[in-house]
Design a protein around this motif. Structure first.
Motif, PDB file in Angstrom:
ATOM      1  N   ASP A  13       7.932 -30.581  14.289  1.00 29.59           N
ATOM      2  CA  ASP A  13       6.737 -31.268  14.788  1.00 29.59           C
ATOM      3  C   ASP A  13       7.110 -32.443  15.698  1.00 29.59           C
ATOM      4  OD1 ASP A  13       5.330 -29.456  13.345  1.00 29.59           O
ATOM      5  OD2 ASP A  13       4.441 -30.877  11.924  1.00 29.59           O
ATOM      6  N   LEU A  14       8.160 -33.166  15.336  1.00 30.35           N
ATOM      7  CA  LEU A  14       8.568 -34.312  16.161  1.00 30.35           C
ATOM      8  C   LEU A  14       9.121 -33.848  17.510  1.00 30.35           C
ATOM      9  CD1 LEU A  14      10.218 -36.608  13.447  1.00 30.35           C
ATOM     10  CD2 LEU A  14       8.046 -36.998  14.641  1.00 30.35           C
ATOM     11  N   LEU A  15       9.864 -32.753  17.480  1.00 27.38           N
ATOM     12  CA  LEU A  15      10.419 -32.225  18.726  1.00 27.38           C
ATOM     13  C   LEU A  15       9.294 -31.728  19.638  1.00 27.38           C
ATOM     14  CD1 LEU A  15      13.254 -31.691  19.972  1.00 27.38           C
ATOM     15  CD2 LEU A  15      13.007 -29.327  19.175  1.00 27.38           C
ATOM     16  N   PHE A  16       8.360 -30.991  19.047  1.00 27.27           N
ATOM     17  CA  PHE A  16       7.214 -30.458  19.785  1.00 27.27           C
ATOM     18  C   PHE A  16       6.428 -31.611  20.426  1.00 27.27           C
ATOM     19  CE2 PHE A  16       2.858 -28.242  19.298  1.00 27.27           C
ATOM     20  CZ  PHE A  16       2.975 -27.623  20.536  1.00 27.27           C
ATOM     21  N   GLU A  17       6.194 -32.644  19.651  1.00 21.16           N
ATOM     22  CA  GLU A  17       5.448 -33.798  20.139  1.00 21.16           C
ATOM     23  C   GLU A  17       6.201 -34.476  21.296  1.00 21.16           C
ATOM     24  OE1 GLU A  17       2.463 -34.467  19.487  1.00 21.16           O
ATOM     25  OE2 GLU A  17       2.495 -36.236  20.792  1.00 21.16           O
ATOM     26  N   ASP A  18       7.507 -34.623  21.116  1.00 17.18           N
ATOM     27  CA  ASP A  18       8.309 -35.255  22.167  1.00 17.18           C
ATOM     28  C   ASP A  18       8.240 -34.444  23.464  1.00 17.18           C
ATOM     29  OD1 ASP A  18      10.700 -37.255  22.758  1.00 17.18           O
ATOM     30  OD2 ASP A  18      11.254 -35.285  23.550  1.00 17.18           O
ATOM     31  N   TYR A  19       8.376 -33.133  23.362  1.00 19.77           N
ATOM     32  CA  TYR A  19       8.334 -32.296  24.565  1.00 19.77           C
ATOM     33  C   TYR A  19       6.954 -32.336  25.206  1.00 19.77           C
ATOM     34  CZ  TYR A  19      12.956 -30.361  23.501  1.00 19.77           C
ATOM     35  OH  TYR A  19      14.307 -30.208  23.277  1.00 19.77           O
ATOM     36  N   ARG A  20       5.916 -32.393  24.380  1.00 16.20           N
ATOM     37  CA  ARG A  20       4.554 -32.458  24.930  1.00 16.20           C
ATOM     38  C   ARG A  20       4.343 -33.738  25.732  1.00 16.20           C
ATOM     39  NH1 ARG A  20      -0.029 -29.930  21.170  1.00 16.20           N
ATOM     40  NH2 ARG A  20       0.202 -31.850  20.007  1.00 16.20           N
ATOM     41  N   GLN A  21       4.949 -34.810  25.270  1.00 19.72           N
ATOM     42  CA  GLN A  21       4.796 -36.089  25.958  1.00 19.72           C
ATOM     43  C   GLN A  21       5.621 -36.132  27.245  1.00 19.72           C
ATOM     44  OE1 GLN A  21       3.672 -39.285  24.413  1.00 19.72           O
ATOM     45  NE2 GLN A  21       2.788 -38.269  22.638  1.00 19.72           N
ATOM     46  N   ARG A  22       6.795 -35.527  27.188  1.00 23.36           N
ATOM     47  CA  ARG A  22       7.759 -35.775  28.256  1.00 23.36           C
ATOM     48  C   ARG A  22       7.819 -34.694  29.325  1.00 23.36           C
ATOM     49  NH1 ARG A  22      12.675 -35.594  28.011  1.00 23.36           N
ATOM     50  NH2 ARG A  22      12.724 -34.742  25.915  1.00 23.36           N
ATOM     51  N   LEU A  23       7.538 -33.437  28.945  1.00 28.94           N
ATOM     52  CA  LEU A  23       7.680 -32.357  29.926  1.00 28.94           C
ATOM     53  C   LEU A  23       6.363 -32.177  30.668  1.00 28.94           C
ATOM     54  CD1 LEU A  23       9.695 -29.811  27.742  1.00 28.94           C
ATOM     55  CD2 LEU A  23      10.565 -31.530  29.317  1.00 28.94           C
ATOM     56  N   PHE A  24       6.436 -31.582  31.846  1.00 29.19           N
ATOM     57  CA  PHE A  24       5.240 -31.458  32.679  1.00 29.19           C
ATOM     58  C   PHE A  24       4.547 -30.125  32.426  1.00 29.19           C
ATOM     59  CE2 PHE A  24       7.995 -34.453  34.920  1.00 29.19           C
ATOM     60  CZ  PHE A  24       7.133 -35.541  34.968  1.00 29.19           C
ATOM     61  N   GLY A  25       3.454 -30.179  31.679  1.00 32.18           N
ATOM     62  CA  GLY A  25       2.645 -28.975  31.479  1.00 32.18           C
ATOM     63  C   GLY A  25       3.121 -28.141  30.319  1.00 32.18           C
ATOM     64  N   PRO A  26       2.292 -27.202  29.881  1.00 37.53           N
ATOM     65  CA  PRO A  26       2.584 -26.424  28.680  1.00 37.53           C
ATOM     66  C   PRO A  26       3.731 -25.427  28.833  1.00 37.53           C
ATOM     67  CG  PRO A  26       0.480 -25.765  29.669  1.00 37.53           C
ATOM     68  CD  PRO A  26       0.956 -26.954  30.436  1.00 37.53           C
ATOM     69  N   ARG A  27       3.935 -24.947  30.059  1.00 37.12           N
ATOM     70  CA  ARG A  27       4.909 -23.871  30.234  1.00 37.12           C
ATOM     71  C   ARG A  27       6.326 -24.242  29.766  1.00 37.12           C
ATOM     72  NH1 ARG A  27       5.295 -19.092  33.661  1.00 37.12           N
ATOM     73  NH2 ARG A  27       3.124 -19.106  34.245  1.00 37.12           N
ATOM     74  N   PRO A  28       6.887 -25.356  30.247  1.00 37.28           N
ATOM     75  CA  PRO A  28       8.233 -25.710  29.770  1.00 37.28           C
ATOM     76  C   PRO A  28       8.267 -26.044  28.273  1.00 37.28           C
ATOM     77  CG  PRO A  28       7.380 -27.432  31.234  1.00 37.28           C
ATOM     78  CD  PRO A  28       6.423 -26.288  31.310  1.00 37.28           C
ATOM     79  N   VAL A  29       7.171 -26.601  27.757  1.00 37.79           N
ATOM     80  CA  VAL A  29       7.141 -26.922  26.320  1.00 37.79           C
ATOM     81  C   VAL A  29       7.207 -25.616  25.526  1.00 37.79           C
ATOM     82  CG1 VAL A  29       5.808 -27.985  24.465  1.00 37.79           C
ATOM     83  CG2 VAL A  29       5.746 -28.981  26.761  1.00 37.79           C
ATOM     84  N   LEU A  30       6.383 -24.656  25.933  1.00 34.41           N
ATOM     85  CA  LEU A  30       6.380 -23.366  25.226  1.00 34.41           C
ATOM     86  C   LEU A  30       7.744 -22.697  25.322  1.00 34.41           C
ATOM     87  CD1 LEU A  30       2.931 -21.788  26.214  1.00 34.41           C
ATOM     88  CD2 LEU A  30       3.668 -22.566  23.952  1.00 34.41           C
ATOM     89  N   GLY A  69      19.709 -26.083  27.934  1.00 31.38           N
ATOM     90  CA  GLY A  69      18.305 -25.724  27.702  1.00 31.38           C
ATOM     91  C   GLY A  69      17.821 -26.098  26.308  1.00 31.38           C
ATOM     92  N   ILE A  70      18.746 -26.408  25.394  1.00 32.29           N
ATOM     93  CA  ILE A  70      18.346 -26.734  24.016  1.00 32.29           C
ATOM     94  C   ILE A  70      18.766 -28.152  23.636  1.00 32.29           C
ATOM     95  CG2 ILE A  70      18.516 -26.087  21.572  1.00 32.29           C
ATOM     96  CD1 ILE A  70      19.033 -23.217  22.458  1.00 32.29           C
ATOM     97  N   THR A  71      20.068 -28.426  23.679  1.00 32.48           N
ATOM     98  CA  THR A  71      20.544 -29.703  23.098  1.00 32.48           C
ATOM     99  C   THR A  71      20.552 -30.838  24.126  1.00 32.48           C
ATOM    100  OG1 THR A  71      22.876 -29.135  23.475  1.00 32.48           O
ATOM    101  CG2 THR A  71      21.953 -28.537  21.350  1.00 32.48           C
ATOM    102  N   ASN A  72      19.397 -31.064  24.752  1.00 33.51           N
ATOM    103  CA  ASN A  72      19.262 -32.186  25.689  1.00 33.51           C
ATOM    104  C   ASN A  72      19.260 -33.509  24.899  1.00 33.51           C
ATOM    105  OD1 ASN A  72      16.384 -32.887  24.922  1.00 33.51           O
ATOM    106  ND2 ASN A  72      16.216 -30.724  25.445  1.00 33.51           N
ATOM    107  N   TRP A  73      19.232 -34.626  25.601  1.00 30.50           N
ATOM    108  CA  TRP A  73      19.390 -35.940  24.937  1.00 30.50           C
ATOM    109  C   TRP A  73      18.316 -36.192  23.889  1.00 30.50           C
ATOM    110  CZ3 TRP A  73      15.661 -39.776  25.464  1.00 30.50           C
ATOM    111  CH2 TRP A  73      14.715 -39.583  26.475  1.00 30.50           C
ATOM    112  N   ALA A  74      17.073 -35.763  24.162  1.00 33.19           N
ATOM    113  CA  ALA A  74      15.995 -36.031  23.199  1.00 33.19           C
ATOM    114  C   ALA A  74      16.213 -35.209  21.922  1.00 33.19           C
ATOM    115  CB  ALA A  74      14.651 -35.695  23.824  1.00 33.19           C
TER     116      ALA A  74
END
Ligand SMILES: Cc1cc2nc3c(=O)[nH]c(=O)nc-3n(C[C@H](O)[C@H](O)[C@H](O)COP(=O)(O)O)c2cc1C
Length: 321
Positions: free
Chosen positions: A248-265, A10-15
């Protein structure tokens, strides 16, 4: 001393690993979170994405599998071998309820005969990849440890990483260092220590107490302080600016790659559970981060934290009692 980044599902994924490796030196290898292979589908979905060589270029990665079936382990290990991996790690520590009840992870420790047969099968197979194991020291009690180690000692395990807690402990309470010491005396394979090394000083204290152990692994401490390994190798301490950039870079990456705000949050809030310990004066923004219901709320709260709070000198992950 070499230091690895522990697998944190849930944390240390490839990205996450790629960004960490790009920004912070010092980690010698990264273990992937576990993937559960099945006989029909050895590697798929999230596990495949996480382990694909193209997603891990230039990063020293050890993939981890969670299974109690040799028929599922072997095809997955062969695929990893064909992808170019030199080592595969077997998870014998996961304490989660569903994993435990299926007799996988720490649940397999309660089935010594089946575990012995499993090892016999995987170590007699025609494989050209090293097999390492990450284990707890029992399910209910450390008294189980001697018998478990006896089984490990019968096989050519490349390395045994020990998190000296039992399943019942989950991730809390004191690590059971006497049980680890028993392994240092009795184990026939190289050992790696894992548990509560939350600062470079913790690692140095460990090295002083166990001078023969050359390899340690840190998880939560590295999420809180991504520069922990760099500091251990003599590099500079974490700065607030670089933690801000990493965030900020991690947040940006998750915003681009994950589907919708819920998983990013979800992902960002989980990281703050660890990173929050690094700051003083952060109670209010941390509360706002926990309560954020959308990405705007979250962004404001995180900005407020980096603006108003400051790193505690020598700060590290501290577990709630
Ligand atoms: C959120 C979370 C996820 C984890 N996922 C895994 C995993 O996928 N595989 C594994 O072997 N251990 C997993 N662990 C255990 C860690 O790798 C490590 O053994 C544990 O956190 C103790 O080390 P630390 O005190 O340095 O964090 C996980 C732990 C946490 C807290």
């Amino acid at each position: 001393m070499t230091i690895s980044y522990a697998p944190l599902e849930g944390i240390t994924n490839w990205a996450f690993r790629a960004l960490h490796h790009k920004m912070f030196s010092g980690v010698d290898s990264y273990y992937t979170p576990f993937w559960t292979p099945t006989v029909d589908s050895p590697l798929a979905g999230r596990g495949l994405t996480d382990m694909l060589p193209e997603n891990n270029q230039g990063i020293p990665v050890v993939p981890q599998l969670l299974t109690n079936q040799a028929e599922a382990f072997l095809p997955a290990a062969r695929l990893l071998q064909d992808m170019g991996y030199r080592e595969v790690n077997l998870n014998l520590g996961c304490p989660s309820g569903t994993v435990f009840s299926k007799k996988r992870g720490s649940g397999f420790l309660t089935q010594p005969q089946e575990m012995d047969r499993f090892f016999d099968q995987i170590f007699s197979a025609d494989l050209d990849i090293k097999i390492s194991v990450k284990t707890r020291v029992g399910a209910e009690s450390p008294e189980e440890w001697a018998a478990i180690l006896d089984i490990y000692n019968r096989y050519p395990i490349h390395e045994l990483t020990i998190h000296p807690r039992v399943r019942k402990d989950f991730y809390k309470g004191e690590v059971r260092m006497e049980t680890f010491r028993y392994a240092v005396e009795q184990a026939r394979m190289p050992l790696c220590y894992n548990g509560d090394l939350n600062s470079a000083q913790d690692c140095r204290d460990f090295a002083a107490a166990f001078p023969t152990i050359q390899h340690v692994m840190a998880g939560r401490g590295l999420v809180a302080n991504p520069a922990l390994a760099r500091e251990l190798k003599g590099g500079p301490a974490l700065t607030q600016e670089e933690l801000h950039t990493f965030h900020d870079l991690l947040f940006e990456d998750y915003r681009q790659r994950l589907f919708g705000p819920r998983p990013v949050l979800g992902k960002m809030k989980e990281i703050w559970f660890y990173m929050g310990s690094m700051f003083q004066g952060a109670e209010k923004p941390l509360k706002a981060i926990r309560k954020a219901k959308n990405l705007d709320d979250y962004t404001h709260a995180a900005q407020a934290l980096f603006r108003d709070a400051s790193l505690i000198p020598g700060g590290k992950f501290v577990q709630d009692p």
